[in-house]
Design an enzyme around this catalytic site. Sequence first.
Site, PDB file in Angstrom:
ATOM      1  N   ARG A 169       0.851  -1.192   0.000  1.00  0.00           N
ATOM      2  CA  ARG A 169       0.000   0.000   0.000  1.00  0.00           C
ATOM      3  C   ARG A 169       0.880   1.232   0.000  1.00  0.00           C
ATOM      4  O   ARG A 169       1.749   1.372   0.858  1.00  0.00           O
ATOM      5  CB  ARG A 169      -0.814   0.054   1.311  1.00  0.00           C
ATOM      6  CG  ARG A 169      -2.044  -0.715   1.304  1.00  0.00           C
ATOM      7  CD  ARG A 169      -3.017  -0.306   2.370  1.00  0.00           C
ATOM      8  NE  ARG A 169      -2.479   0.161   3.634  1.00  0.00           N
ATOM      9  CZ  ARG A 169      -3.240   0.568   4.626  1.00  0.00           C
ATOM     10  NH1 ARG A 169      -4.546   0.578   4.507  1.00  0.00           N
ATOM     11  NH2 ARG A 169      -2.714   0.973   5.763  1.00  0.00           N
ATOM     12  N   THR A 197      -1.350   7.493  -0.493  1.00  0.00           N
ATOM     13  CA  THR A 197      -2.647   7.333  -1.178  1.00  0.00           C
ATOM     14  C   THR A 197      -3.439   6.142  -0.651  1.00  0.00           C
ATOM     15  O   THR A 197      -4.642   6.034  -0.881  1.00  0.00           O
ATOM     16  CB  THR A 197      -2.434   7.101  -2.687  1.00  0.00           C
ATOM     17  OG1 THR A 197      -1.735   5.852  -2.844  1.00  0.00           O
ATOM     18  CG2 THR A 197      -1.604   8.216  -3.313  1.00  0.00           C
ATOM     19  N   ASP A 236       0.962  -3.245  11.781  1.00  0.00           N
ATOM     20  CA  ASP A 236       1.355  -3.630  10.419  1.00  0.00           C
ATOM     21  C   ASP A 236       1.752  -5.099  10.435  1.00  0.00           C
ATOM     22  O   ASP A 236       2.776  -5.475  11.007  1.00  0.00           O
ATOM     23  CB  ASP A 236       2.527  -2.753   9.970  1.00  0.00           C
ATOM     24  CG  ASP A 236       2.905  -3.024   8.517  1.00  0.00           C
ATOM     25  OD1 ASP A 236       3.136  -4.204   8.159  1.00  0.00           O
ATOM     26  OD2 ASP A 236       2.964  -2.068   7.738  1.00  0.00           O
ATOM     27  N   ASP A 252       5.262  -6.090   9.076  1.00  0.00           N
ATOM     28  CA  ASP A 252       6.341  -5.689   9.989  1.00  0.00           C
ATOM     29  C   ASP A 252       6.394  -6.601  11.213  1.00  0.00           C
ATOM     30  O   ASP A 252       7.467  -6.971  11.685  1.00  0.00           O
ATOM     31  CB  ASP A 252       6.137  -4.243  10.457  1.00  0.00           C
ATOM     32  CG  ASP A 252       6.517  -3.232   9.382  1.00  0.00           C
ATOM     33  OD1 ASP A 252       7.176  -3.627   8.400  1.00  0.00           O
ATOM     34  OD2 ASP A 252       6.144  -2.052   9.536  1.00  0.00           O
TER      35      ASP A 252
HETATM   36  C1  PRP Z   1      -0.868  -4.907   4.309  1.00  0.00           C
HETATM   37  C2  PRP Z   1      -1.679  -6.175   4.384  1.00  0.00           C
HETATM   38  C3  PRP Z   1      -2.547  -6.086   3.164  1.00  0.00           C
HETATM   39  C4  PRP Z   1      -2.795  -4.597   3.043  1.00  0.00           C
HETATM   40  C5  PRP Z   1      -4.180  -4.312   3.549  1.00  0.00           C
HETATM   41  O1  PRP Z   1       0.175  -5.019   3.425  1.00  0.00           O
HETATM   42  O2  PRP Z   1      -0.899  -7.319   4.454  1.00  0.00           O
HETATM   43  O3  PRP Z   1      -1.937  -6.590   1.984  1.00  0.00           O
HETATM   44  O4  PRP Z   1      -1.840  -3.943   3.884  1.00  0.00           O
HETATM   45  O5  PRP Z   1      -4.511  -2.960   3.351  1.00  0.00           O
HETATM   46  P1  PRP Z   1      -5.657  -2.510   2.367  1.00  0.00           P
HETATM   47  O6  PRP Z   1      -6.825  -3.385   2.625  1.00  0.00           O
HETATM   48  O7  PRP Z   1      -5.920  -1.081   2.788  1.00  0.00           O
HETATM   49  O8  PRP Z   1      -5.148  -2.585   0.967  1.00  0.00           O
HETATM   50  P2  PRP Z   1       1.219  -3.831   3.186  1.00  0.00           P
HETATM   51  O9  PRP Z   1       0.716  -2.916   2.133  1.00  0.00           O
HETATM   52  O10 PRP Z   1       1.550  -3.203   4.514  1.00  0.00           O
HETATM   53  O11 PRP Z   1       2.479  -4.578   2.568  1.00  0.00           O
HETATM   54  P3  PRP Z   1       3.535  -5.533   3.277  1.00  0.00           P
HETATM   55  O12 PRP Z   1       2.830  -6.824   3.650  1.00  0.00           O
HETATM   56  O13 PRP Z   1       4.557  -5.749   2.219  1.00  0.00           O
HETATM   57  O14 PRP Z   1       4.070  -4.818   4.484  1.00  0.00           O
HETATM   58  N1  URA Z   2      -2.172  -3.254   6.784  1.00  0.00           N
HETATM   59  C1  URA Z   2      -1.745  -3.734   7.971  1.00  0.00           C
HETATM   60  O1  URA Z   2      -0.788  -4.522   8.023  1.00  0.00           O
HETATM   61  N2  URA Z   2      -2.380  -3.336   9.066  1.00  0.00           N
HETATM   62  C2  URA Z   2      -3.421  -2.484   9.044  1.00  0.00           C
HETATM   63  O2  URA Z   2      -3.981  -2.176  10.120  1.00  0.00           O
HETATM   64  C3  URA Z   2      -3.853  -2.002   7.807  1.00  0.00           C
HETATM   65  C4  URA Z   2      -3.216  -2.406   6.684  1.00  0.00           C
END
Ligand code: PRP
Ligand code: URA
Length: 208
Positions: free
Chosen positions: A103, A107, A199, A202
Site C-alpha cells: 500500500r 494514497t 502492520d 512488519d
Molecule cells: C498490508 C496487508 C494487506 C494490506 C491491507 O500489506 O498485508 O496486503 O496492507 O490494506 P488494504 O486493505 O488497505 O489494501 P502492506 O501494504 O503493509 O504490505 P507488506 O505486507 O509488504 O508490508
Molecule cells: N495493513 C496492515 O498490516 N495493518 C493495518 O492495520 C492495515 C493495513
Amino acid sequence: MKNLHVIEHPLIKRDISILRDKSTASEDFRIVLKRLTSLMVYEVTRDLKLHSRALETPLEKTEGFTTADEVILVPVLRAGLGMVEAYLAFIPDAKVGHIGLYRDETTLKPVDYYAKFPPNLSNSVVILVDPMLATGGSASAAIRYLKDKEAKNIRLNCVVAAPEGVALLEKEHPDVRVFAAVLDRELNDRGYIVPGLGDAGDRIFGTV
Ligand code: PRP
Ligand code: URA
C-alpha cells in the site's frame, strides 16, 4: 455484510489477542498466526468436493475419500506468507501462487510488484490469504488480477477485517466470500485497522 463469514471459536479469540498484543515478539507472532490460520482452514475448506475411493481396512472393504478439488493458495506478499504453511499442512498438494502488493503510504492505493501463478486457475478453488483486510484496495486488486487470469472460484481468508474493506469487496467482487477471524471497528486516519494488530508484515518479519 453478507459475503463475510466471521469464524467464531474460543481458541481463535485467544490467538487474536496474542497477535493484537504489542508485546508479542515476531517469533511468537509467526507461530500464533500459523496456529490461528490452522483453526480457520477447517471452515474455509468446508465445501471442498471429494472423490469416493474403495479401500480395505484390516477388517473389511469400505468407502474412503480423496479431495477432488484442486486448491491454489495465493498469499499476498508479504504478510500472506505467514498463513501459507498452515494450509499446506492440511492440503499438501495445493499449488501456491504469489502476488506482490504494497500500500502506498500516502494514497493507501495498492502498488503491484510481482505475480507468479501455477496453471489451471480457472478450474481450481483459489484461496487468497492475507492477514489484513483494511481499505480492501489490496484484496480487490489481487482478486481482479486472479479473475483476469480466469479464476472463477475465489475466496479470501484474512485474520482481521475492517468494515470498509468488507464493503468494498461486497461492491466490487460480490461473488467472493470473505472468511475472517474477527471484524474490527474501523480504520483510523492513516488507514490502519483499529483496534487491529498494527502492520502485519512488519510484525511477522520484524521490520518495524
Ligand atoms: C498490508 C496487508 C494487506 C494490506 C491491507 O500489506 O498485508 O496486503 O496492507 O490494506 P488494504 O486493505 O488497505 O489494501 P502492506 O501494504 O503493509 O504490505 P507488506 O505486507 O509488504 O508490508
Ligand atoms: N495493513 C496492515 O498490516 N495493518 C493495518 O492495520 C492495515 C493495513
